[in-house]
Design a protein around this motif. Structure first.
Motif, PDB file in Angstrom:
ATOM      1  N   ASP A  88     -26.831 -23.338   5.252  1.00  0.00           N
ATOM      2  CA  ASP A  88     -26.863 -23.402   6.712  1.00  0.00           C
ATOM      3  C   ASP A  88     -25.543 -22.876   7.269  1.00  0.00           C
ATOM      4  O   ASP A  88     -24.586 -22.635   6.533  1.00  0.00           O
ATOM      5  CB  ASP A  88     -27.094 -24.850   7.162  1.00  0.00           C
ATOM      6  CG  ASP A  88     -27.760 -24.951   8.528  1.00  0.00           C
ATOM      7  OD1 ASP A  88     -27.821 -23.935   9.244  1.00  0.00           O
ATOM      8  OD2 ASP A  88     -28.211 -26.062   8.881  1.00  0.00           O
ATOM      9  N   TRP A  89     -25.492 -22.757   8.594  1.00  0.00           N
ATOM     10  CA  TRP A  89     -24.300 -22.243   9.262  1.00  0.00           C
ATOM     11  C   TRP A  89     -23.220 -23.320   9.346  1.00  0.00           C
ATOM     12  O   TRP A  89     -23.511 -24.511   9.413  1.00  0.00           O
ATOM     13  CB  TRP A  89     -24.650 -21.736  10.657  1.00  0.00           C
ATOM     14  CG  TRP A  89     -25.543 -20.541  10.640  1.00  0.00           C
ATOM     15  CD1 TRP A  89     -26.888 -20.522  10.859  1.00  0.00           C
ATOM     16  CD2 TRP A  89     -25.162 -19.189  10.358  1.00  0.00           C
ATOM     17  NE1 TRP A  89     -27.374 -19.243  10.739  1.00  0.00           N
ATOM     18  CE2 TRP A  89     -26.339 -18.398  10.431  1.00  0.00           C
ATOM     19  CE3 TRP A  89     -23.955 -18.566  10.056  1.00  0.00           C
ATOM     20  CZ2 TRP A  89     -26.327 -17.027  10.212  1.00  0.00           C
ATOM     21  CZ3 TRP A  89     -23.944 -17.198   9.836  1.00  0.00           C
ATOM     22  CH2 TRP A  89     -25.114 -16.440   9.916  1.00  0.00           C
ATOM     23  N   SER A  90     -21.988 -22.888   9.393  1.00  0.00           N
ATOM     24  CA  SER A  90     -20.859 -23.817   9.386  1.00  0.00           C
ATOM     25  C   SER A  90     -20.807 -24.692  10.631  1.00  0.00           C
ATOM     26  O   SER A  90     -20.308 -25.815  10.579  1.00  0.00           O
ATOM     27  CB  SER A  90     -19.546 -23.040   9.231  1.00  0.00           C
ATOM     28  OG  SER A  90     -19.389 -22.079  10.262  1.00  0.00           O
ATOM     29  N   TYR A  91     -21.332 -24.217  11.766  1.00  0.00           N
ATOM     30  CA  TYR A  91     -21.254 -25.019  12.985  1.00  0.00           C
ATOM     31  C   TYR A  91     -22.110 -26.281  12.901  1.00  0.00           C
ATOM     32  O   TYR A  91     -21.972 -27.192  13.721  1.00  0.00           O
ATOM     33  CB  TYR A  91     -21.654 -24.188  14.205  1.00  0.00           C
ATOM     34  CG  TYR A  91     -23.142 -24.008  14.419  1.00  0.00           C
ATOM     35  CD1 TYR A  91     -23.875 -24.921  15.175  1.00  0.00           C
ATOM     36  CD2 TYR A  91     -23.816 -22.919  13.882  1.00  0.00           C
ATOM     37  CE1 TYR A  91     -25.238 -24.759  15.373  1.00  0.00           C
ATOM     38  CE2 TYR A  91     -25.176 -22.748  14.071  1.00  0.00           C
ATOM     39  CZ  TYR A  91     -25.882 -23.668  14.820  1.00  0.00           C
ATOM     40  OH  TYR A  91     -27.230 -23.500  15.001  1.00  0.00           O
ATOM     41  N   GLN A  92     -22.977 -26.375  11.885  1.00  0.00           N
ATOM     42  CA  GLN A  92     -23.841 -27.538  11.726  1.00  0.00           C
ATOM     43  C   GLN A  92     -23.159 -28.676  10.969  1.00  0.00           C
ATOM     44  O   GLN A  92     -23.802 -29.673  10.640  1.00  0.00           O
ATOM     45  CB  GLN A  92     -25.121 -27.136  10.974  1.00  0.00           C
ATOM     46  CG  GLN A  92     -26.014 -26.183  11.737  1.00  0.00           C
ATOM     47  CD  GLN A  92     -26.838 -26.890  12.796  1.00  0.00           C
ATOM     48  OE1 GLN A  92     -26.414 -27.875  13.379  1.00  0.00           O
ATOM     49  NE2 GLN A  92     -28.031 -26.396  13.034  1.00  0.00           N
ATOM     50  N   GLY A  93     -21.874 -28.548  10.704  1.00  0.00           N
ATOM     51  CA  GLY A  93     -21.172 -29.561   9.925  1.00  0.00           C
ATOM     52  C   GLY A  93     -21.310 -30.969  10.473  1.00  0.00           C
ATOM     53  O   GLY A  93     -21.477 -31.935   9.717  1.00  0.00           O
TER      54      GLY A  93
END
Length: 427
Positions: free
Chosen positions: A283-288
């Motif tokens: 997934d994308w890093s902004y979903q941390g």
């Protein structure tokens, strides 16, 4: 007769003395100070409008950045105007074509190429000094370039990474096949199917992966494939055909893997994550923050994308940058002010505050970040940018190609041939 004339003259003198001219008692005869000038005319601040797609914490961070810039440049005001991400590029292109629109634009780097080739963005070759450019992540910088020239400067970046729950995976898997071979387990869902039933143990999901063109491109690159190359614009159907067929076939195989939730249905993948079934995700890093809420802050592990097989070539990390661009429809004063804002936005101070408020990965490597963002930076090892030379039509055709394979509407060879035919330039 002479007496009458003399009388009239006396009356005339008396009238003139009372006619309203300043008397010697009221005239300020103080000499002017040497070098004294008239008070300067106070001009209103120059206002620049910036269109952006950000919301929530990211919008708050952008507002804080703009106000900090105004404190350093009180003669300039930055007016932020939010636009839906789905229509931002189309709306901007429409007004720019009519010689209008905002002076500044914040957009995803993948759209820079189409706008630059339409001459709706200014080249920024000499705007940012070289010492600052050397501090920017190369892949993020490349995500704003077209034919070697920058048309957007990266403000922040997003990266496609491997997230995993360290409670379930005590070590980072060596590959996807290593992950799939790990001993299985069952978990108890915290969400009951409906109000009349109770939650029951269900098999855990070892990998959750939303499959789309852009999220799976790194695995095409790991096969030495590309969407386009310099010699022919439609590389997938010619020189890159074997790699493309292999890539699309591998996506089908991934969907068939037991205990893997790999699908083009984002809601299906997201549900597996939200109810706590998944051990890991691509997934994308902004979903941390989402993974932190599901697994817990201390349980999160993050790494670069895993190779498909142990000993195989690791895919590069896909980087998508949000870049700042300048509208050509600006006068000289607006242009210089816009350039000043771009330079400030890339500074260590601005980038540090952006990361702190918004929780994004800053483009400037000198920006101070927290431990979680530092881990993300470490995961971005061999990074490549999202393609910037595809127009909206090409993206749509290639997305349909992947979708048709994943839904079973076409085998890889058929889907590839259909997309190649549509991508061929008209003669």
């Amino acid at each position: 007769m002479l007496k009458r004339i003399a009388s009239w003259l006396c009356c005339l003198v008396l009238l003139l003395s009372c006619a309203g001219g300043p008397s010697s008692a009221t005239v300020d005869k103080t000499p002017a100070r040497p070098g004294a000038t008239a008070p300067a005319l106070q001009l209103p601040p120059l206002t620049l409008t910036l269109w952006h797609p950000w919301s929530g914490r990211k919008e708050q961070a952008l507002d804080a950045l703009a106000r900090s810039f105004e404190q350093l440049h009180p003669e300039i005001r930055i007016r932020l105007e939010a636009h839906p991400v789905a229509s931002l590029v189309h709306d901007y292109a429409a007004v720019a074509a009519d010689a209008g629109g905002p002076q500044l634009l914040l957009l995803r780097g993948r759209y820079v190429g189409e706008l630059a080739l339409s001459q709706h963005l200014l080249p920024l070759d000499t705007v940012v000094p070289t010492p600052t450019l050397t501090l920017l992540l190369p892949a993020a910088l490349a995500n704003g370039q077209v034919n070697g020239h920058p048309y957007g400067m990266p403000l922040s970046l997003d990266a496609l990474v491997f997230w995993y729950d360290r409670r379930m995976l005590t070590r980072q898997p060596a590959s996807l096949m290593d992950l799939f071979a790990a001993p299985g387990a069952t978990v108890t869902s915290t969400v009951a199917p409906d109000a009349t039933t109770t939650a029951t143990p269900q098999p855990s999901i070892k990998l959750a992966y939303h499959l789309s063109l852009v999220t799976t491109l790194p695995y095409l690159y790991a096969l030495d494939g590309r969407l386009q190359n310099a010699s022919d614009g439609v590389a997938l159907g010619t020189t890159m055909r074997p790699a493309a067929v292999h890539w699309l076939s591998a996506l089908q195989d991934l969907m068939a893997q037991p205990q893997v939730r790999a699908s083009d249905d984002l809601a299906l993948v997201d549900r597996a994550l939200q109810i706590g079934h998944a051990w890991s995700a691509i997934d994308w890093s902004y979903q941390g923050s989402e993974y932190e809420s599901v697994w817990g802050k201390d349980a999160i592990g993050v790494a670069g994308l895993l190779p498909a097989t142990t000993g195989g070539k690791a895919p590069p990390t896909m980087v998508a940058a949000d870049v700042l661009s300048v509208n050509p429809v600006t006068n000289a004063e607006q242009r210089m002010a816009a350039y000043s804002f771009v330079r400030y936005a890339l500074s260590e101070e601005a980038q540090t505050n952006l990361a702190k408020i918004a929780g994004v990965v800053p483009a400037n490597s000198r920006a101070k970040v927290d431990a979680a963002t530092h881990a993300l930076r470490a995961a971005i090892n061999t990074a490549v940018p999202e393609p910037t030379t595809l127009d909206s039509r090409s993206w749509a055709i290639l997305n349909d190609m992947v979708q048709n394979v994943l839904t079973g509407n076409a085998v890889p060879e058929q889907a590839l041939d259909a997309a190649t035919a549509q991508l061929q330039p008209a003669h």
